[in-house]
Write a protein that holds these residues in place. Structure first.
Motif, PDB file in Angstrom:
ATOM      1  N   VAL A 148       0.824  -1.208   0.000  1.00  0.00           N
ATOM      2  CA  VAL A 148       0.000   0.000   0.000  1.00  0.00           C
ATOM      3  C   VAL A 148       0.863   1.265   0.000  1.00  0.00           C
ATOM      4  CG1 VAL A 148      -1.670   1.316   1.357  1.00  0.00           C
ATOM      5  CG2 VAL A 148      -1.960  -1.134   1.078  1.00  0.00           C
ATOM      6  N   LEU A 149       1.898   1.285   0.820  1.00  0.00           N
ATOM      7  CA  LEU A 149       2.696   2.507   0.974  1.00  0.00           C
ATOM      8  C   LEU A 149       3.946   2.540   0.102  1.00  0.00           C
ATOM      9  CD1 LEU A 149       2.494   2.972   4.840  1.00  0.00           C
ATOM     10  CD2 LEU A 149       1.067   4.012   3.077  1.00  0.00           C
ATOM     11  N   GLY A 150       4.280   1.434  -0.527  1.00  0.00           N
ATOM     12  CA  GLY A 150       5.439   1.409  -1.419  1.00  0.00           C
ATOM     13  C   GLY A 150       6.743   1.596  -0.681  1.00  0.00           C
ATOM     14  N   ILE A 151       7.549   2.534  -1.153  1.00  0.00           N
ATOM     15  CA  ILE A 151       8.876   2.752  -0.569  1.00  0.00           C
ATOM     16  C   ILE A 151       8.760   3.252   0.870  1.00  0.00           C
ATOM     17  CG2 ILE A 151       9.121   5.118  -1.400  1.00  0.00           C
ATOM     18  CD1 ILE A 151      11.908   2.520  -1.399  1.00  0.00           C
ATOM     19  N   PHE A 152       7.674   3.960   1.210  1.00  0.00           N
ATOM     20  CA  PHE A 152       7.482   4.422   2.586  1.00  0.00           C
ATOM     21  C   PHE A 152       7.224   3.242   3.525  1.00  0.00           C
ATOM     22  CE2 PHE A 152       6.185   8.123   0.012  1.00  0.00           C
ATOM     23  CZ  PHE A 152       7.191   8.985   0.402  1.00  0.00           C
ATOM     24  N   GLY A 153       6.502   2.241   3.055  1.00  0.00           N
ATOM     25  CA  GLY A 153       6.296   1.037   3.852  1.00  0.00           C
ATOM     26  C   GLY A 153       7.593   0.296   4.090  1.00  0.00           C
ATOM     27  N   LEU A 154       8.449   0.296   3.087  1.00  0.00           N
ATOM     28  CA  LEU A 154       9.766  -0.334   3.219  1.00  0.00           C
ATOM     29  C   LEU A 154      10.610   0.407   4.249  1.00  0.00           C
ATOM     30  CD1 LEU A 154      11.569  -2.573   2.077  1.00  0.00           C
ATOM     31  CD2 LEU A 154      12.316  -0.972   0.337  1.00  0.00           C
ATOM     32  N   ILE A 155      10.538   1.716   4.251  1.00  0.00           N
ATOM     33  CA  ILE A 155      11.286   2.516   5.227  1.00  0.00           C
ATOM     34  C   ILE A 155      10.755   2.270   6.634  1.00  0.00           C
ATOM     35  CG2 ILE A 155      11.760   4.889   5.976  1.00  0.00           C
ATOM     36  CD1 ILE A 155      11.795   5.636   2.963  1.00  0.00           C
ATOM     37  N   ILE A 156       9.435   2.215   6.774  1.00  0.00           N
ATOM     38  CA  ILE A 156       8.843   1.949   8.092  1.00  0.00           C
ATOM     39  C   ILE A 156       9.287   0.585   8.606  1.00  0.00           C
ATOM     40  CG2 ILE A 156       6.660   1.480   9.279  1.00  0.00           C
ATOM     41  CD1 ILE A 156       5.417   3.652   7.467  1.00  0.00           C
TER      42      ILE A 156
END
Length: 100
Positions: free
Chosen positions: A35-43
């Motif tokens: 769902v969040l893409g690269i932001f989900g990966l960072i989280i």
């Protein structure tokens, strides 16, 4: 367009792998990355590792025989010893009153 969809799927898979290695739900982190893409990966990358003592709160150790029994147990199923009651957790009201 296909590249963006592929990137989102890869972020989901990578988030799931990172989340699983830290003790969290792989499916949940896959959805987070999807769902969040690269932001989900960072989280997923910045979250701390889950403490194993947080996950295993449904058991305790018998003081007589050192076997693992359920928290709700009154008597040890291995040695038959009476288990002492667990201390009642304090409420936030008690913490406030204690600090006053």
């Amino acid at each position: 367009m296909e590249f963006i969809i592929l990137l989102w799927i890869v972020c989901g898979i990578a988030s799931a792998m990172i989340g699983t290695s830290k003790g969290y739900s792989g499916c949940g982190f896959f959805l987070l990355g999807l769902v969040l893409g690269i932001f989900g990966l960072i989280i997923a990358a910045v979250l701390p590792k889950r403490d194993s003592s947080q996950a295993a709160t449904s058991t305790r150790t018998c003081p007589m025989c050192a076997e693992t029994v359920q928290v709700a147990a009154i008597k040890c199923r291995f040695c038959g010893a009476d288990l002492p009651p667990l201390p009642r957790p304090r409420t936030w009201q008690e913490d406030v009153e204690r600090n006053l």
